[in-house]
Design a protein around this motif. Structure first.
Motif, PDB file in Angstrom:
ATOM      1  N   ARG A  10      15.328   9.303  -8.254  1.00 38.71           N
ATOM      2  CA  ARG A  10      15.356   9.947  -9.565  1.00 38.71           C
ATOM      3  C   ARG A  10      14.025   9.825 -10.302  1.00 38.71           C
ATOM      4  NH1 ARG A  10      20.512   7.846  -8.789  1.00 38.71           N
ATOM      5  NH2 ARG A  10      22.206   9.322  -9.174  1.00 38.71           N
ATOM      6  N   GLY A  11      13.138   9.013  -9.777  1.00 32.81           N
ATOM      7  CA  GLY A  11      11.833   8.830 -10.411  1.00 32.81           C
ATOM      8  C   GLY A  11      10.732   8.870  -9.376  1.00 32.81           C
ATOM      9  N   VAL A  12       9.817   7.920  -9.446  1.00 27.75           N
ATOM     10  CA  VAL A  12       8.697   7.825  -8.500  1.00 27.75           C
ATOM     11  C   VAL A  12       9.041   6.811  -7.427  1.00 27.75           C
ATOM     12  CG1 VAL A  12       6.263   7.226  -8.233  1.00 27.75           C
ATOM     13  CG2 VAL A  12       7.034   8.446 -10.285  1.00 27.75           C
ATOM     14  N   GLY A  13       9.006   7.230  -6.181  1.00 29.92           N
ATOM     15  CA  GLY A  13       9.332   6.353  -5.067  1.00 29.92           C
ATOM     16  C   GLY A  13       8.121   5.555  -4.608  1.00 29.92           C
ATOM     17  N   ILE A  14       8.362   4.297  -4.243  1.00 34.42           N
ATOM     18  CA  ILE A  14       7.322   3.440  -3.652  1.00 34.42           C
ATOM     19  C   ILE A  14       7.825   3.005  -2.286  1.00 34.42           C
ATOM     20  CG2 ILE A  14       6.015   1.306  -3.873  1.00 34.42           C
ATOM     21  CD1 ILE A  14       6.256   1.485  -6.850  1.00 34.42           C
ATOM     22  N   PRO A  15       7.180   3.392  -1.186  1.00 30.62           N
ATOM     23  CA  PRO A  15       7.682   3.076   0.153  1.00 30.62           C
ATOM     24  C   PRO A  15       7.470   1.613   0.514  1.00 30.62           C
ATOM     25  CG  PRO A  15       5.559   4.159   0.326  1.00 30.62           C
ATOM     26  CD  PRO A  15       5.930   4.179  -1.138  1.00 30.62           C
ATOM     27  N   SER A  16       8.169   1.179   1.541  1.00 38.19           N
ATOM     28  CA  SER A  16       8.098  -0.228   1.945  1.00 38.19           C
ATOM     29  C   SER A  16       6.716  -0.603   2.472  1.00 38.19           C
ATOM     30  CB  SER A  16       9.156  -0.522   3.019  1.00 38.19           C
ATOM     31  OG  SER A  16       8.953   0.293   4.166  1.00 38.19           O
ATOM     32  N   ILE A  17       5.946   0.358   3.005  1.00 44.07           N
ATOM     33  CA  ILE A  17       4.621   0.039   3.542  1.00 44.07           C
ATOM     34  C   ILE A  17       3.716  -0.516   2.453  1.00 44.07           C
ATOM     35  CG2 ILE A  17       3.741   2.391   3.195  1.00 44.07           C
ATOM     36  CD1 ILE A  17       2.049   2.043   5.679  1.00 44.07           C
ATOM     37  N   VAL A  18       3.899  -0.049   1.201  1.00 40.49           N
ATOM     38  CA  VAL A  18       3.101  -0.563   0.091  1.00 40.49           C
ATOM     39  C   VAL A  18       3.615  -1.928  -0.347  1.00 40.49           C
ATOM     40  CG1 VAL A  18       2.399  -0.138  -2.296  1.00 40.49           C
ATOM     41  CG2 VAL A  18       2.550   1.760  -0.689  1.00 40.49           C
ATOM     42  N   LEU A  19       4.937  -2.112  -0.305  1.00 44.06           N
ATOM     43  CA  LEU A  19       5.520  -3.376  -0.734  1.00 44.06           C
ATOM     44  C   LEU A  19       5.141  -4.513   0.192  1.00 44.06           C
ATOM     45  CD1 LEU A  19       9.140  -2.206  -1.656  1.00 44.06           C
ATOM     46  CD2 LEU A  19       7.119  -2.327  -3.117  1.00 44.06           C
ATOM     47  N   GLU A  20       4.845  -4.208   1.447  1.00 42.71           N
ATOM     48  CA  GLU A  20       4.580  -5.238   2.437  1.00 42.71           C
ATOM     49  C   GLU A  20       3.100  -5.541   2.608  1.00 42.71           C
ATOM     50  OE1 GLU A  20       6.460  -3.724   5.884  1.00 42.71           O
ATOM     51  OE2 GLU A  20       8.483  -3.954   5.105  1.00 42.71           O
ATOM     52  N   SER A  21       2.219  -4.700   2.092  1.00 44.45           N
ATOM     53  CA  SER A  21       0.779  -4.933   2.261  1.00 44.45           C
ATOM     54  C   SER A  21       0.068  -4.483   1.005  1.00 44.45           C
ATOM     55  CB  SER A  21       0.248  -4.145   3.468  1.00 44.45           C
ATOM     56  OG  SER A  21      -1.143  -4.310   3.599  1.00 44.45           O
ATOM     57  N   ARG A  22      -0.341  -5.449   0.168  1.00 41.18           N
ATOM     58  CA  ARG A  22      -0.941  -5.110  -1.115  1.00 41.18           C
ATOM     59  C   ARG A  22      -2.190  -5.936  -1.374  1.00 41.18           C
ATOM     60  NH1 ARG A  22      -1.562  -2.499  -3.778  1.00 41.18           N
ATOM     61  NH2 ARG A  22      -0.711  -2.683  -5.845  1.00 41.18           N
ATOM     62  N   SER A  23      -3.161  -5.320  -1.986  1.00 44.48           N
ATOM     63  CA  SER A  23      -4.363  -6.028  -2.411  1.00 44.48           C
ATOM     64  C   SER A  23      -4.886  -5.368  -3.674  1.00 44.48           C
ATOM     65  CB  SER A  23      -5.437  -5.988  -1.328  1.00 44.48           C
ATOM     66  OG  SER A  23      -6.650  -6.499  -1.830  1.00 44.48           O
ATOM     67  N   ALA A  24      -5.451  -6.150  -4.570  1.00 47.27           N
ATOM     68  CA  ALA A  24      -5.985  -5.612  -5.811  1.00 47.27           C
ATOM     69  C   ALA A  24      -7.508  -5.591  -5.821  1.00 47.27           C
ATOM     70  CB  ALA A  24      -5.480  -6.435  -6.984  1.00 47.27           C
ATOM     71  N   SER A  25      -8.120  -5.832  -4.680  1.00 50.32           N
ATOM     72  CA  SER A  25      -9.573  -5.973  -4.656  1.00 50.32           C
ATOM     73  C   SER A  25     -10.282  -4.686  -5.051  1.00 50.32           C
ATOM     74  CB  SER A  25     -10.028  -6.405  -3.255  1.00 50.32           C
ATOM     75  OG  SER A  25      -9.592  -5.466  -2.295  1.00 50.32           O
ATOM     76  N   ASP A  26      -9.634  -3.528  -4.873  1.00 53.23           N
ATOM     77  CA  ASP A  26     -10.286  -2.259  -5.191  1.00 53.23           C
ATOM     78  C   ASP A  26      -9.782  -1.630  -6.483  1.00 53.23           C
ATOM     79  OD1 ASP A  26     -11.933  -2.154  -2.894  1.00 53.23           O
ATOM     80  OD2 ASP A  26     -10.188  -1.611  -1.704  1.00 53.23           O
ATOM     81  N   LEU A  27      -8.854  -2.309  -7.182  1.00 55.59           N
ATOM     82  CA  LEU A  27      -8.352  -1.749  -8.421  1.00 55.59           C
ATOM     83  C   LEU A  27      -9.404  -1.853  -9.514  1.00 55.59           C
ATOM     84  CD1 LEU A  27      -4.686  -3.061  -8.621  1.00 55.59           C
ATOM     85  CD2 LEU A  27      -5.445  -0.726  -8.216  1.00 55.59           C
ATOM     86  N   PRO A  28      -9.549  -0.821 -10.357  1.00 56.42           N
ATOM     87  CA  PRO A  28     -10.502  -0.922 -11.455  1.00 56.42           C
ATOM     88  C   PRO A  28     -10.048  -1.956 -12.468  1.00 56.42           C
ATOM     89  CG  PRO A  28      -9.169   1.059 -11.659  1.00 56.42           C
ATOM     90  CD  PRO A  28      -8.862   0.476 -10.319  1.00 56.42           C
ATOM     91  N   ALA A  29     -10.964  -2.728 -13.017  1.00 60.40           N
ATOM     92  CA  ALA A  29     -10.639  -3.741 -14.006  1.00 60.40           C
ATOM     93  C   ALA A  29     -11.374  -3.447 -15.293  1.00 60.40           C
ATOM     94  CB  ALA A  29     -11.023  -5.138 -13.487  1.00 60.40           C
ATOM     95  N   ALA A  30     -10.806  -3.908 -16.406  1.00 56.09           N
ATOM     96  CA  ALA A  30     -11.475  -3.747 -17.676  1.00 56.09           C
ATOM     97  C   ALA A  30     -12.792  -4.525 -17.665  1.00 56.09           C
ATOM     98  CB  ALA A  30     -10.576  -4.240 -18.804  1.00 56.09           C
ATOM     99  N   ALA A  31     -13.724  -4.087 -18.507  1.00 55.28           N
ATOM    100  CA  ALA A  31     -15.052  -4.685 -18.474  1.00 55.28           C
ATOM    101  C   ALA A  31     -15.029  -6.171 -18.781  1.00 55.28           C
ATOM    102  CB  ALA A  31     -15.955  -3.955 -19.475  1.00 55.28           C
TER     103      ALA A  31
END
Length: 417
Positions: free
Chosen positions: A124-145
């Motif tokens: 009913r909304g935005v789906g997040i598949p299991s492949i993302v739930l099982e392998s995650r990293s924040a090293s490339d996410l943009p961060a505030a200054a």
């Protein structure tokens, strides 16, 4: 002829469908598979395993190569083109898409992957598949200054497991299951020595199964416009708190004194009560009785994962009566969290919170599963007057103990009524 990723996945799904139909037909007639059915089941199981390995190899080769090794002609092939793509996926980006109703880029591709992963599930909304739930990293996410970027947010599944006392105690955990899953249970095997001229021993034993089926768990969190800004700190906090809430609710259902409507059945409720019954407090004599009951049923500590689960009232009682005889005799080792050589874990969800409750047994006999990914829905109206929206997260899970027959369960409990 070289097969595309879609063709390999289709062959795997076809084999899984045959296996599922065989099991459903046999169960509808309340019987085991006959010889022909078992042969067909085994053949399709081998095909499914082969296809799974080929799909995995092909996906890895596509990631290693600068150009795809096969034409990209199916939605799921667009998803994991590089591991970097998956690392850049953000839960907060999915929440924003659910809020404004606009899905594009990687969020849209992974939403399609979630739908392909579980075609029978209504998103009913935005789906997040299991492949993302099982392998995650924040090293490339943009961060505030002004923020220091963390190197790793961690897998959502890892955080679910870290917050689950049952997983820590040794329960089995399966993620990304797309449909009901049956697990075989072999019991009552009889072994005996025979003389050389003996005609033989009759076969003994039984083969049963447990089925894990998806139960819908709804989690609600308030989100401000600032929280939906895509940065690593918000991402880590959202994942961490979401996993903590889901694990706590799941654990409360599995370890509570009685069943909760629409939730997985309580494994604590089906555990046999210790004999003799608890008199005034759960003490060391009760713990030894619990161990004796499990060991007398031929559950082997060497091949299982034996652990204690206590609620806070029990651990407080044990600590209050534990003197030098306990520590000098090595019955209780508080530093290593062991009692009589077995690890113990504490959760307020064990039994009834207002009284003493404990459970002991082979935790490897417990099976936990999550089904598919997550469905994120945004409610912009309920709390609009507060300037925030409500984020509704739908997850599917289940859990069961394999042996629940009275007087032969793999878990026993001690409690004050």
């Amino acid at each position: 002829m070289k097969k595309t990723l879609k063709q390999l996945k289709d062959e795997r799904q076809a084999a899984l469908s045959v296996m599922q139909n065989l099991i459903e037909n046999a169960e509808s007639e309340d019987r085991n598979l006959n010889l022909d059915e078992q042969a067909t089941f085994d053949e399709n199981e081998k095909t499914a395993d082969d296809m799974t390995q080929r799909v995995s190899r092909l996906e890895r080769s596509m990631q290693l190569s600068k150009t795809p090794v096969v034409p990209v002609t199916f939605e799921t092939q667009n998803v994991g083109k590089t591991d970097k793509d998956l690392k850049r996926f953000s839960f907060t980006a999915a929440a924003t898409a659910a809020y404004n109703g606009q899905m594009d880029g990687l969020v849209r591709e992974l939403h399609q992957e979630a739908r392909n992963e579980n075609k029978s599930r209504l998103f009913r909304g935005v789906g997040i598949p299991s492949i993302v739930l099982e392998s995650r990293s924040a090293s490339d996410l943009p961060a505030a200054a002004s923020e220091v970027r963390p190197t790793d947010v961690g897998s959502f599944i890892d955080q679910l497991q870290a917050n689950s006392v049952l997983v820590q105690a040794g329960a089995n955990f399966y993620s990304g299951i797309s449909a009901d899953r049956k697990f075989p249970i072999i019991a009552d095997i009889d072994s005996a020595y025979l003389a050389e001229n003996n005609t033989g021993q009759d076969a003994d034993g039984s083969l049963t199964n447990i089925t894990l089926s998806p139960k819908k768990l709804i989690s609600v969190v308030s989100m401000s416009a600032e929280m939906m800004t895509q940065n690593a700190s918000a991402e880590a906090a959202l994942q961490r708190n979401m996993a903590r809430s889901i694990s706590a609710t799941w654990e409360k259902a599995l370890l509570g004194a009685s069943d909760i409507t629409n939730a997985p059945a309580s494994i604590y409720a089906t555990a046999d009560a210790v004999s003799p019954a608890v008199s005034t407090d759960v003490d060391t004599a009760d713990l030894i009785n619990m161990e004796s009951m499990i060991l007398s049923r031929n559950y082997n500590p060497a091949s299982g994962r034996f652990s204690y689960l206590f609620n806070p009232a029990v651990i407080a009682q044990l600590k209050s009566e534990a003197g030098l005889d306990y520590t000098n005799g090595a019955f209780i080792d508080w530093a290593n969290k062991q009692i009589n050589g077995y690890n113990y874990y504490v959760s307020s969800n064990v039994g009834t919170a207002s009284t003493q409750a404990a459970m002991f047994g082979d935790m490897s006999d417990v099976h936990l599963a999550t089904f598919g990914g997550l469905d994120i829905i945004s409610d912009r109206y309920t709390d609009a007057h507060k300037g925030i929206s409500r984020l509704v997260v739908v997850s599917l899970n289940d859990g069961k103990a394999a042996h629940v027959t009275a007087n032969s369960t793999s878990l026993v409990k001690a409690e004050i009524a």
